[in-house]
Design a protein around this motif. Structure first.
Motif, PDB file in Angstrom:
ATOM      1  N   ASN B  66     -28.740  14.346 -39.557  1.00  0.00           N
ATOM      2  CA  ASN B  66     -27.951  13.758 -38.566  1.00  0.00           C
ATOM      3  C   ASN B  66     -28.393  12.354 -38.159  1.00  0.00           C
ATOM      4  O   ASN B  66     -27.653  11.551 -37.815  1.00  0.00           O
ATOM      5  CB  ASN B  66     -27.809  14.703 -37.031  1.00  0.00           C
ATOM      6  N   LYS B  67     -29.891  12.425 -38.026  1.00  0.00           N
ATOM      7  CA  LYS B  67     -30.451  10.874 -37.609  1.00  0.00           C
ATOM      8  C   LYS B  67     -29.625   9.942 -38.764  1.00  0.00           C
ATOM      9  O   LYS B  67     -29.544   8.856 -38.329  1.00  0.00           O
ATOM     10  CB  LYS B  67     -31.691  11.059 -37.452  1.00  0.00           C
ATOM     11  N   ASP B  68     -30.157  10.201 -39.735  1.00  0.00           N
ATOM     12  CA  ASP B  68     -29.760   9.327 -41.165  1.00  0.00           C
ATOM     13  C   ASP B  68     -28.289   8.961 -40.995  1.00  0.00           C
ATOM     14  O   ASP B  68     -27.643   7.793 -41.069  1.00  0.00           O
ATOM     15  CB  ASP B  68     -30.030  10.107 -42.242  1.00  0.00           C
ATOM     16  N   LYS B  69     -27.256   9.997 -40.406  1.00  0.00           N
ATOM     17  CA  LYS B  69     -25.893   9.763 -40.741  1.00  0.00           C
ATOM     18  C   LYS B  69     -25.574   8.729 -39.495  1.00  0.00           C
ATOM     19  O   LYS B  69     -24.713   7.715 -39.525  1.00  0.00           O
ATOM     20  CB  LYS B  69     -25.177  11.093 -40.163  1.00  0.00           C
ATOM     21  N   ILE B  70     -26.079   9.062 -38.301  1.00  0.00           N
ATOM     22  CA  ILE B  70     -26.037   8.081 -36.936  1.00  0.00           C
ATOM     23  C   ILE B  70     -26.571   6.651 -37.554  1.00  0.00           C
ATOM     24  O   ILE B  70     -25.887   5.605 -37.328  1.00  0.00           O
ATOM     25  CB  ILE B  70     -26.773   8.534 -35.702  1.00  0.00           C
ATOM     26  N   ASN B  71     -27.793   6.544 -38.363  1.00  0.00           N
ATOM     27  CA  ASN B  71     -28.055   5.361 -38.497  1.00  0.00           C
ATOM     28  C   ASN B  71     -27.268   4.660 -39.626  1.00  0.00           C
ATOM     29  O   ASN B  71     -27.112   3.317 -39.511  1.00  0.00           O
ATOM     30  CB  ASN B  71     -29.585   5.605 -39.270  1.00  0.00           C
ATOM     31  N   ASP B  72     -26.613   5.312 -40.448  1.00  0.00           N
ATOM     32  CA  ASP B  72     -25.744   4.983 -41.448  1.00  0.00           C
ATOM     33  C   ASP B  72     -24.615   4.131 -40.752  1.00  0.00           C
ATOM     34  O   ASP B  72     -24.017   3.161 -41.109  1.00  0.00           O
ATOM     35  CB  ASP B  72     -25.465   5.910 -42.344  1.00  0.00           C
ATOM     36  N   GLU B  73     -24.046   5.034 -39.660  1.00  0.00           N
ATOM     37  CA  GLU B  73     -22.868   4.855 -39.030  1.00  0.00           C
ATOM     38  C   GLU B  73     -23.034   3.456 -38.330  1.00  0.00           C
ATOM     39  O   GLU B  73     -22.534   2.726 -38.154  1.00  0.00           O
ATOM     40  CB  GLU B  73     -22.349   5.800 -37.926  1.00  0.00           C
ATOM     41  N   VAL B  74     -24.249   3.575 -37.757  1.00  0.00           N
ATOM     42  CA  VAL B  74     -24.720   2.053 -36.700  1.00  0.00           C
ATOM     43  C   VAL B  74     -24.761   1.030 -37.830  1.00  0.00           C
ATOM     44  O   VAL B  74     -24.337  -0.137 -37.274  1.00  0.00           O
ATOM     45  CB  VAL B  74     -25.883   2.291 -36.243  1.00  0.00           C
ATOM     46  N   LYS B  75     -25.431   0.954 -38.924  1.00  0.00           N
ATOM     47  CA  LYS B  75     -25.438  -0.032 -39.952  1.00  0.00           C
ATOM     48  C   LYS B  75     -24.089  -0.394 -40.286  1.00  0.00           C
ATOM     49  O   LYS B  75     -23.754  -1.696 -40.444  1.00  0.00           O
ATOM     50  CB  LYS B  75     -26.132   0.663 -41.021  1.00  0.00           C
ATOM     51  N   ILE B  76     -22.994   0.463 -40.552  1.00  0.00           N
ATOM     52  CA  ILE B  76     -21.689   0.113 -41.023  1.00  0.00           C
ATOM     53  C   ILE B  76     -21.110  -0.648 -39.815  1.00  0.00           C
ATOM     54  O   ILE B  76     -20.313  -1.712 -40.232  1.00  0.00           O
ATOM     55  CB  ILE B  76     -20.725   1.254 -41.430  1.00  0.00           C
ATOM     56  N   GLU B  77     -21.325   0.033 -38.673  1.00  0.00           N
ATOM     57  CA  GLU B  77     -20.763  -0.902 -37.360  1.00  0.00           C
ATOM     58  C   GLU B  77     -21.221  -2.232 -37.174  1.00  0.00           C
ATOM     59  O   GLU B  77     -20.501  -3.106 -37.076  1.00  0.00           O
ATOM     60  CB  GLU B  77     -21.038   0.075 -36.147  1.00  0.00           C
ATOM     61  N   LEU B  78     -22.479  -2.373 -37.554  1.00  0.00           N
ATOM     62  CA  LEU B  78     -22.987  -3.693 -37.365  1.00  0.00           C
ATOM     63  C   LEU B  78     -22.684  -4.604 -38.396  1.00  0.00           C
ATOM     64  O   LEU B  78     -22.357  -5.767 -38.039  1.00  0.00           O
ATOM     65  CB  LEU B  78     -24.678  -3.360 -37.391  1.00  0.00           C
ATOM     66  N   ASP B  84     -16.611  -9.882 -39.085  1.00  0.00           N
ATOM     67  CA  ASP B  84     -15.571 -10.448 -37.980  1.00  0.00           C
ATOM     68  C   ASP B  84     -16.112 -11.655 -37.577  1.00  0.00           C
ATOM     69  O   ASP B  84     -15.241 -12.545 -37.157  1.00  0.00           O
ATOM     70  CB  ASP B  84     -15.345  -9.200 -36.929  1.00  0.00           C
ATOM     71  N   LYS B  85     -17.299 -11.732 -36.982  1.00  0.00           N
ATOM     72  CA  LYS B  85     -18.025 -12.987 -36.532  1.00  0.00           C
ATOM     73  C   LYS B  85     -17.834 -14.123 -37.456  1.00  0.00           C
ATOM     74  O   LYS B  85     -17.419 -15.236 -37.215  1.00  0.00           O
ATOM     75  CB  LYS B  85     -19.560 -12.795 -35.888  1.00  0.00           C
ATOM     76  N   ILE B  86     -18.204 -13.732 -38.913  1.00  0.00           N
ATOM     77  CA  ILE B  86     -18.036 -14.756 -40.070  1.00  0.00           C
ATOM     78  C   ILE B  86     -16.725 -15.157 -40.041  1.00  0.00           C
ATOM     79  O   ILE B  86     -16.577 -16.411 -40.151  1.00  0.00           O
ATOM     80  CB  ILE B  86     -18.920 -14.308 -41.054  1.00  0.00           C
ATOM     81  N   ASN B  87     -16.009 -14.281 -39.961  1.00  0.00           N
ATOM     82  CA  ASN B  87     -14.499 -14.668 -40.473  1.00  0.00           C
ATOM     83  C   ASN B  87     -14.015 -15.330 -39.183  1.00  0.00           C
ATOM     84  O   ASN B  87     -13.157 -16.308 -39.732  1.00  0.00           O
ATOM     85  CB  ASN B  87     -13.851 -13.425 -40.263  1.00  0.00           C
ATOM     86  N   SER B  88     -14.490 -15.049 -38.093  1.00  0.00           N
ATOM     87  CA  SER B  88     -13.909 -15.961 -36.830  1.00  0.00           C
ATOM     88  C   SER B  88     -14.488 -17.413 -36.840  1.00  0.00           C
ATOM     89  O   SER B  88     -14.096 -18.215 -35.924  1.00  0.00           O
ATOM     90  CB  SER B  88     -13.891 -15.238 -35.645  1.00  0.00           C
ATOM     91  N   GLY B  89     -15.678 -17.524 -37.166  1.00  0.00           N
ATOM     92  CA  GLY B  89     -16.271 -18.825 -37.418  1.00  0.00           C
ATOM     93  C   GLY B  89     -17.436 -18.901 -36.314  1.00  0.00           C
ATOM     94  O   GLY B  89     -17.914 -20.152 -36.226  1.00  0.00           O
ATOM     95  N   SER B  90     -17.720 -18.044 -35.784  1.00  0.00           N
ATOM     96  CA  SER B  90     -18.833 -18.086 -34.689  1.00  0.00           C
ATOM     97  C   SER B  90     -20.130 -17.967 -35.341  1.00  0.00           C
ATOM     98  O   SER B  90     -20.294 -17.483 -36.549  1.00  0.00           O
ATOM     99  CB  SER B  90     -18.719 -17.169 -33.604  1.00  0.00           C
TER     100      SER B  90
END
Lengths: 188, 95
Positions: B66-78, B84-90
């Motif tokens: 579960n911990k691994d899964k949460i870490n993976d999800e956080v990484k994906i989210e990050l 998104d930020k790169i695309n928006s130019g910030s």
């Protein structure tokens, strides 16, 4: 018990540890003594038989725990019996009964006046009733079972000097109260 | 210890009288039953111990996954938010 007899008995115990059926020889040897001891403290044959059977069962189940340290196997059985009797009285919440043979009381008292013997026995019984139970236990083991103080101390979980003190105190009380000569260790 | 009662017996217990109560086979039977019962209790204790051990291992593995899964999800989210930020130019601050 001689050294050779103790050794022989130890071999029998070793044998019984490996093969429980070999415990029969020890059962045969000690049954009467243990039964009598319990009977003297219950006064009922059926109860004594039940407790006695439990004592040997407990001894057989715990044979591996018995260590030979100068205390004979018989004393170990007496200790189990004493604990089982106490357990019985705790469970049934009754007054402890000491059922003593008349000839044993007669053997214990040596008054020199035969015509007063019956009267003295009665007085002796009255006196025994008044004694603390712990004292009576020691007296019983010492005079009716013929145990040594070392064994009594082991059986009743007390020190040897404590066992001696209780016996001498009881005897002193008896002497001073009745002016009797008490046979002690077969001698007066 | 409490009070006691003294009874005087005229007769002594004889060997013959005591023989009626001698029953070694019964002691042996009770002993064997007791040994069987002890074995059963030991077996049940062992099974319970092993079950609790397996349950603990299972829970530890599950929590770890579960911990691994949460870490993976956080990484994906990050990862998503950085894109998104790169695309928006910030500008992205990496500290």
């Amino acid at each position: 018990m001689s050294e050779a007899e103790i050794q022989q008995e130890y071999l029998e115990i070793e044998k019984a540890r490996k093969n429980p059926a070999a415990f029969a020889a020890l059962y045969e040897r000690y049954f009467e003594r243990i039964f009598n001891y319990i009977f003297r403290q219950t006064g009922d044959e059926a109860t004594a038989a039940d407790i006695c059977s439990g004592v040997f069962l407990k001894a057989l189940s715990n044979l591996n725990k018995f260590e030979f340290r100068g205390i004979p196997f018989a004393a170990w059985l007496y200790k189990i019996a004493s604990n089982e009797v106490k357990k019985y009285y705790r469970k049934h919440k009754r007054a402890i009964v000491f059922s003593i043979e008349e000839n044993m009381v007669k053997d214990l008292i040596f008054d020199g006046y035969d015509e007063n013997k019956e009267e003295n026995i009665e007085r002796m019984l009255e006196f025994l009733k008044e004694l603390p139970t712990e004292m009576l236990e020691v007296l019983e083991l010492r005079f009716f079972e013929g145990k040594e103080f070392k064994d009594i101390a082991f059986i009743l979980d007390m020190t040897e000097s404590g066992a001696k003190m209780r016996t001498y105190r009881a005897l002193d009380k008896l002497r001073s109260k009745f002016n009797l000569t008490i046979k002690y260790n077969g001698k007066t | 210890m409490g009070r006691h009662e003294i009874r005087l017996r005229r007769s002594q217990m004889t060997s013959r009288m005591m023989d009626r109560y001698k029953n070694y086979p019964e002691v042996m039977r009770r002993f064997e039953r007791e040994q069987q019962f002890k074995k059963l209790i030991k077996g049940i204790t062992l099974v319970l111990f092993l079950l609790s051990l397996f349950l603990m291992i299972y829970l530890v593995v599950k929590i770890d996954n579960n911990k691994d899964k949460i870490n993976d999800e956080v990484k994906i989210e990050l990862g998503k938010s950085t894109e998104d930020k790169i695309n928006s130019g910030s500008k992205i601050n990496i500290s």
